[in-house]
Design a protein around this motif. Structure first.
Motif, PDB file in Angstrom:
ATOM      1  N   GLU A 114       0.814  -1.224   0.000  1.00  0.00           N
ATOM      2  CA  GLU A 114       0.000   0.000   0.000  1.00  0.00           C
ATOM      3  C   GLU A 114       0.844   1.269   0.000  1.00  0.00           C
ATOM      4  N   ASN A 115       2.024   1.212   0.578  1.00  0.00           N
ATOM      5  CA  ASN A 115       2.881   2.397   0.665  1.00  0.00           C
ATOM      6  C   ASN A 115       3.962   2.434  -0.418  1.00  0.00           C
ATOM      7  N   HIS A 116       3.987   1.422  -1.280  1.00  0.00           N
ATOM      8  CA  HIS A 116       4.961   1.352  -2.379  1.00  0.00           C
ATOM      9  C   HIS A 116       6.395   1.479  -1.862  1.00  0.00           C
ATOM     10  N   ILE A 117       6.701   0.675  -0.848  1.00  0.00           N
ATOM     11  CA  ILE A 117       8.025   0.703  -0.226  1.00  0.00           C
ATOM     12  C   ILE A 117       8.584  -0.713  -0.153  1.00  0.00           C
ATOM     13  N   GLY A 118       9.865  -0.812   0.148  1.00  0.00           N
ATOM     14  CA  GLY A 118      10.512  -2.110   0.205  1.00  0.00           C
ATOM     15  C   GLY A 118      10.892  -2.567   1.595  1.00  0.00           C
ATOM     16  N   ALA A 119      10.675  -1.719   2.608  1.00  0.00           N
ATOM     17  CA  ALA A 119      11.049  -2.096   3.975  1.00  0.00           C
ATOM     18  C   ALA A 119      10.158  -1.383   4.980  1.00  0.00           C
ATOM     19  N   ILE A 120       9.947  -2.053   6.087  1.00  0.00           N
ATOM     20  CA  ILE A 120       9.223  -1.471   7.216  1.00  0.00           C
ATOM     21  C   ILE A 120      10.149  -1.564   8.426  1.00  0.00           C
ATOM     22  N   LEU A 151      27.064  -4.274   2.798  1.00  0.00           N
ATOM     23  CA  LEU A 151      26.029  -5.029   3.516  1.00  0.00           C
ATOM     24  C   LEU A 151      24.996  -5.652   2.574  1.00  0.00           C
ATOM     25  N   ARG A 152      25.042  -5.265   1.311  1.00  0.00           N
ATOM     26  CA  ARG A 152      24.025  -5.669   0.328  1.00  0.00           C
ATOM     27  C   ARG A 152      22.641  -5.283   0.856  1.00  0.00           C
ATOM     28  N   ALA A 153      22.562  -4.052   1.361  1.00  0.00           N
ATOM     29  CA  ALA A 153      21.334  -3.524   1.957  1.00  0.00           C
ATOM     30  C   ALA A 153      20.746  -2.451   1.050  1.00  0.00           C
ATOM     31  N   ARG A 154      19.444  -2.467   0.919  1.00  0.00           N
ATOM     32  CA  ARG A 154      18.758  -1.469   0.097  1.00  0.00           C
ATOM     33  C   ARG A 154      18.121  -0.365   0.926  1.00  0.00           C
ATOM     34  N   HIS A 155      18.071  -0.554   2.239  1.00  0.00           N
ATOM     35  CA  HIS A 155      17.437   0.418   3.138  1.00  0.00           C
ATOM     36  C   HIS A 155      18.267   0.525   4.408  1.00  0.00           C
ATOM     37  N   SER A 180      16.988   4.956   1.198  1.00  0.00           N
ATOM     38  CA  SER A 180      16.950   3.801   0.303  1.00  0.00           C
ATOM     39  C   SER A 180      18.052   3.928  -0.739  1.00  0.00           C
ATOM     40  N   ILE A 181      18.333   2.839  -1.417  1.00  0.00           N
ATOM     41  CA  ILE A 181      19.335   2.868  -2.472  1.00  0.00           C
ATOM     42  C   ILE A 181      18.926   3.866  -3.554  1.00  0.00           C
ATOM     43  N   GLY A 182      17.622   3.977  -3.817  1.00  0.00           N
ATOM     44  CA  GLY A 182      17.142   4.956  -4.794  1.00  0.00           C
ATOM     45  C   GLY A 182      17.455   6.381  -4.378  1.00  0.00           C
TER      46      GLY A 182
END
Length: 142
Positions: free
Chosen positions: A32-38, A99-103, A117-119
């Protein structure tokens, strides 16, 4: 450029939840929030964990659909890597790569104040390169 300037531009809103949420509820929040992490926080807005869309996919692959009714505390990352507002974009790029982390959650005085975020990092880096190129062109033209 620093993390603070990215947050000042994009905002500091972070979708958060408590560890009692189910994996299904977290998936709905992500969608719903168009996100990749909470980010999972305690009652004092201190970071308790993070759950990403990849974590949900991995849990379903390992345990099947029944994992969707379990609390997110059963699959979230409790050892959350975080940064501060004074860190540079280059530091964050290096951290995310290693870390291969996107957030990466951002904290100040032990409390959650944003997320990068990576973006966000790529956009900031591209702006810096564009600004530098424009400055070089102006210098050459003068």
């Amino acid at each position: 450029m620093y993390v603070k300037s990215i947050l000042d531009e994009k905002g500091r809103n972070v979708v958060t939840g408590g560890p009692q949420l189910t994996v299904r509820q977290a998936a709905v929040y992500l969608h719903e929030n168009h996100i990749g992490a909470i980010v999972i926080v305690d009652r004092n807005d201190r970071i308790a964990g993070i759950l990403t869309e990849r974590d949900i996919v991995a849990a379903v692959a390992r345990n099947g659909a029944e994992c969707l009714e379990k609390p997110i505390s059963s699959i979230m990352w409790g050892n959350v890597h975080r940064c501060g507002e004074a860190q540079s974009v280059e530091d964050i790029m290096d951290m995310m790569s290693k870390l291969r982390a996107r957030h990466i959650p951002v904290e100040k005085d032990g409390r959650l104040v944003g997320i990068i975020s990576i973006g966000d990092v790529v956009k900031a880096h591209m702006r810096a390169i564009k600004h530098e190129a424009e400055a070089i062109k102006a210098y050459i033209a003068s």
